[in-house]
Write a protein that holds these residues in place. Structure first.
Motif, PDB file in Angstrom:
ATOM      1  N   PRO A 102       0.734  -1.542  -0.288  1.00 15.36           N
ATOM      2  CA  PRO A 102      -0.263  -0.267  -0.228  1.00 15.36           C
ATOM      3  C   PRO A 102       1.109   1.232  -0.191  1.00 15.36           C
ATOM      4  O   PRO A 102       2.165   1.580   0.347  1.00 15.36           O
ATOM      5  CB  PRO A 102      -1.029  -0.147   1.305  1.00 15.36           C
ATOM      6  N   LEU A 103       0.674   2.571  -0.310  1.00 18.92           N
ATOM      7  CA  LEU A 103       0.780   3.889  -0.523  1.00 18.92           C
ATOM      8  C   LEU A 103       0.198   5.003   0.209  1.00 18.92           C
ATOM      9  O   LEU A 103      -1.294   5.121  -0.046  1.00 18.92           O
ATOM     10  CB  LEU A 103       1.140   3.891  -1.943  1.00 18.92           C
ATOM     11  N   HIS A 104       0.555   5.288   1.262  1.00 20.00           N
ATOM     12  CA  HIS A 104      -0.648   5.869   2.371  1.00 20.00           C
ATOM     13  C   HIS A 104      -0.453   7.394   1.451  1.00 20.00           C
ATOM     14  O   HIS A 104      -1.744   8.636   1.857  1.00 20.00           O
ATOM     15  CB  HIS A 104      -0.040   5.809   3.723  1.00 20.00           C
ATOM     16  N   ILE A 105       0.372   8.078   1.049  1.00 25.15           N
ATOM     17  CA  ILE A 105       0.941   9.421   0.792  1.00 25.15           C
ATOM     18  C   ILE A 105       2.099   9.747  -0.450  1.00 25.15           C
ATOM     19  O   ILE A 105       2.771   8.544  -0.400  1.00 25.15           O
ATOM     20  CB  ILE A 105       1.742   9.923   2.445  1.00 25.15           C
ATOM     21  N   LEU A 106       1.383  10.423  -1.633  1.00 23.84           N
ATOM     22  CA  LEU A 106       1.937  10.345  -2.804  1.00 23.84           C
ATOM     23  C   LEU A 106       2.083  12.292  -2.775  1.00 23.84           C
ATOM     24  O   LEU A 106       1.188  12.428  -2.865  1.00 23.84           O
ATOM     25  CB  LEU A 106       1.101   9.655  -3.547  1.00 23.84           C
ATOM     26  N   ALA A 152      -5.663   7.099   1.786  1.00 23.75           N
ATOM     27  CA  ALA A 152      -4.470   7.656   0.824  1.00 23.75           C
ATOM     28  C   ALA A 152      -4.924   9.212   0.252  1.00 23.75           C
ATOM     29  O   ALA A 152      -6.115   9.576   0.134  1.00 23.75           O
ATOM     30  CB  ALA A 152      -3.935   6.759  -0.283  1.00 23.75           C
ATOM     31  N   ARG A 153      -3.678  10.223   0.828  1.00 25.83           N
ATOM     32  CA  ARG A 153      -3.821  11.031   0.520  1.00 25.83           C
ATOM     33  C   ARG A 153      -3.223  11.567  -0.178  1.00 25.83           C
ATOM     34  O   ARG A 153      -1.832  11.000  -0.782  1.00 25.83           O
ATOM     35  CB  ARG A 153      -3.244  12.169   1.029  1.00 25.83           C
ATOM     36  N   VAL A 154      -3.229  12.525  -2.047  1.00 22.04           N
ATOM     37  CA  VAL A 154      -2.360  12.794  -2.777  1.00 22.04           C
ATOM     38  C   VAL A 154      -2.608  13.741  -3.123  1.00 22.04           C
ATOM     39  O   VAL A 154      -3.414  14.673  -2.202  1.00 22.04           O
ATOM     40  CB  VAL A 154      -2.802  11.910  -4.023  1.00 22.04           C
ATOM     41  N   ALA A 191      -2.553  22.507 -14.485  1.00 19.73           N
ATOM     42  CA  ALA A 191      -3.197  20.843 -14.968  1.00 19.73           C
ATOM     43  C   ALA A 191      -2.667  19.879 -13.446  1.00 19.73           C
ATOM     44  O   ALA A 191      -3.262  19.367 -13.912  1.00 19.73           O
ATOM     45  CB  ALA A 191      -1.382  20.362 -15.871  1.00 19.73           C
ATOM     46  N   ASN A 192      -1.523  20.327 -12.817  1.00 18.33           N
ATOM     47  CA  ASN A 192      -2.005  19.977 -11.361  1.00 18.33           C
ATOM     48  C   ASN A 192      -2.757  20.155 -10.724  1.00 18.33           C
ATOM     49  O   ASN A 192      -3.581  19.754 -10.301  1.00 18.33           O
ATOM     50  CB  ASN A 192      -0.658  20.711 -10.595  1.00 18.33           C
ATOM     51  N   VAL A 193      -3.603  21.205 -10.562  1.00 15.15           N
ATOM     52  CA  VAL A 193      -4.424  21.880  -9.658  1.00 15.15           C
ATOM     53  C   VAL A 193      -5.638  20.627 -11.023  1.00 15.15           C
ATOM     54  O   VAL A 193      -6.259  20.227  -9.784  1.00 15.15           O
ATOM     55  CB  VAL A 193      -4.877  22.766  -9.972  1.00 15.15           C
ATOM     56  N   LEU A 194      -6.114  21.249 -11.931  1.00 13.74           N
ATOM     57  CA  LEU A 194      -7.325  20.647 -12.246  1.00 13.74           C
ATOM     58  C   LEU A 194      -7.117  19.104 -12.136  1.00 13.74           C
ATOM     59  O   LEU A 194      -7.996  18.012 -11.829  1.00 13.74           O
ATOM     60  CB  LEU A 194      -7.144  20.445 -14.053  1.00 13.74           C
ATOM     61  N   PHE A 195      -5.679  18.216 -12.046  1.00 10.47           N
ATOM     62  CA  PHE A 195      -5.906  16.717 -11.783  1.00 10.47           C
ATOM     63  C   PHE A 195      -6.705  16.769 -10.559  1.00 10.47           C
ATOM     64  O   PHE A 195      -6.952  14.972 -10.159  1.00 10.47           O
ATOM     65  CB  PHE A 195      -4.464  16.730 -11.748  1.00 10.47           C
ATOM     66  N   ALA A 196      -5.682  17.318  -9.669  1.00 11.76           N
ATOM     67  CA  ALA A 196      -6.639  17.114  -8.119  1.00 11.76           C
ATOM     68  C   ALA A 196      -8.139  17.067  -8.092  1.00 11.76           C
ATOM     69  O   ALA A 196      -8.953  16.673  -7.529  1.00 11.76           O
ATOM     70  CB  ALA A 196      -5.762  18.156  -7.660  1.00 11.76           C
ATOM     71  N   VAL A 197      -8.311  17.950  -8.951  1.00 14.04           N
ATOM     72  CA  VAL A 197     -10.156  17.914  -9.143  1.00 14.04           C
ATOM     73  C   VAL A 197     -10.322  17.047  -9.356  1.00 14.04           C
ATOM     74  O   VAL A 197     -11.894  16.184  -8.852  1.00 14.04           O
ATOM     75  CB  VAL A 197     -10.543  19.303  -9.865  1.00 14.04           C
ATOM     76  N   GLU A 198     -10.154  16.520 -10.221  1.00  7.57           N
ATOM     77  CA  GLU A 198     -10.881  14.997 -11.344  1.00  7.57           C
ATOM     78  C   GLU A 198     -10.500  13.890 -10.443  1.00  7.57           C
ATOM     79  O   GLU A 198     -11.231  13.184 -10.229  1.00  7.57           O
ATOM     80  CB  GLU A 198     -10.488  14.847 -12.471  1.00  7.57           C
ATOM     81  N   ASN A 211      -5.789  16.420  -3.225  1.00 10.25           N
ATOM     82  CA  ASN A 211      -5.892  18.181  -3.060  1.00 10.25           C
ATOM     83  C   ASN A 211      -4.536  18.853  -3.932  1.00 10.25           C
ATOM     84  O   ASN A 211      -3.675  17.919  -3.280  1.00 10.25           O
ATOM     85  CB  ASN A 211      -5.599  18.749  -2.241  1.00 10.25           C
ATOM     86  N   ALA A 212      -4.701  20.196  -4.054  1.00 10.36           N
ATOM     87  CA  ALA A 212      -3.464  20.886  -4.831  1.00 10.36           C
ATOM     88  C   ALA A 212      -2.384  21.789  -4.185  1.00 10.36           C
ATOM     89  O   ALA A 212      -3.800  22.711  -2.868  1.00 10.36           O
ATOM     90  CB  ALA A 212      -3.474  21.168  -6.150  1.00 10.36           C
TER      91      ALA A 212
END
Length: 307
Positions: A102-106, A152-154, A191-198, A211-212
């Motif tokens: 598992p991966l908890h934080i990216l 997990a949190r990205v 694009a980084n922010v839009l990635f978090a939104v989607e 989140n971004a």
């Protein structure tokens, strides 16, 4: 729009302040760009709180040196290093293939700013390829590991530079328009922010939050392509009078989103100064621009990035 998320922390808070009293024992984290600048301080805070931390870096020698320093400073022996070249899809795929469990934080922290025009062998403009596409491939490739972590949190390290430009879908790679380094940087950060939104929308059922954030103005290796005069000109054009922050302060918002119980369950938002940002007021350099949180653009970017 849901109420804006606020915390007791501010622009002056450090990563150590944010993680004070937080126990990450048993959690596993990856920090891209973990061998310099904000990446080091983000990794330091997570390791201090007891997480297992993997530094995903281009330079394994530098990464090993940082890992050794972090082990000595934190007493946490679970600091590892992995090779990752974000602009190279094969490198990203190899990193993903080697990850087990598992991966908890990216924390998608690595990046390049205002670089001269170059393109990847596949034809992608280098800032978009490095800052967005590489991190997209990494996060989606690690999705099974994130889902397995159950909570997990990205974290996507964006920038107030997203205000410079939305994603220009008709000409992402500057094939029909003149190349402008700051517009290219702004596009990649939007694009980084839009990635978090989607990602927040698509992965909610997997218990994954995304989140971004804007870390603030920090002098790091990120600005290696930018002269002092150019930096000050950009700040002047943006009406930015904000003082430079230390890397420890710059990493605070990343660490908040990665580790703090204060933002548990919060997803699809954009933060600055350790709090959710207000909408950007045109002509200013704070807050989040509408183009960076537009759900239709977020969905379109995800489909394009997947292809």
């Amino acid at each position: 729009m849901p109420d804006r998320v606020t915390t007791p922390f501010t622009a002056a808070s450090t990563a150590a302040d944010v993680v004070d009293g937080v126990d990450l024992t048993g959690r596993r984290a990856i920090v891209t760009g973990g061998a310099s600048g904000l990446g080091i301080e983000t990794a330091r805070a997570l390791a201090t709180a007891g997480a297992e931390v993997t530094l995903a870096v281009r330079d394994l020698v530098a990464g090993a040196r940082v890992a050794e320093d972090l082990v000595a400073a934190t007493g946490n022996k679970q600091v590892f290093v992995g090779h990752l070249e974000l602009a190279d899809p094969a490198s990203v795929a190899a990193f993903v293939a080697e990850w087990d469990g598992p991966l908890h934080i990216l924390v998608n922290n690595a990046g390049v700013m205002a670089a001269p025009l170059s393109r990847t062998p596949d034809g992608w403009e280098s800032q978009f390829a490095t800052n967005h596409l590489g991190h997209f491939a990494l996060a989606t490739g690690l999705h099974p590991a994130l889902a397995a972590a159950q909570g997990a949190r990205v974290v996507a390290v964006a920038s107030s530079g997203h205000i410079f430009s939305g994603v220009v879908f008709d000409d992402i790679n500057f094939e029909r328009r003149a190349y402008e380094p700051w517009s290219a940087y702004g596009q990649s950060k939007s694009a980084n922010v839009l990635f978090a939104v989607e990602a927040a929308r698509r992965w909610a059922d997997d218990g994954i939050t995304a989140n971004a954030l804007h870390p603030g103005g920090i002098r790091t290796n990120l600005q290696r392509h930018v002269s002092e005069a150019d930096l000050e000109a950009a700040r002047k054009a943006a009406n930015s009078t904000i003082a430079w922050r230390t890397p420890e302060q710059g990493a605070a918002t990343s660490v908040l989103l990665a580790a703090s119980p204060l933002v548990a369950g919060v997803t699809g938002r954009y933060f600055e100064d350790c709090n959710e940002a207000a909408p950007n007021v045109p002509g200013t350099f704070t807050g989040v621009a509408p183009h960076a949180i537009d759900p239709e653009a977020a969905s379109r970017l995800w489909e394009l990035s997947s292809r």
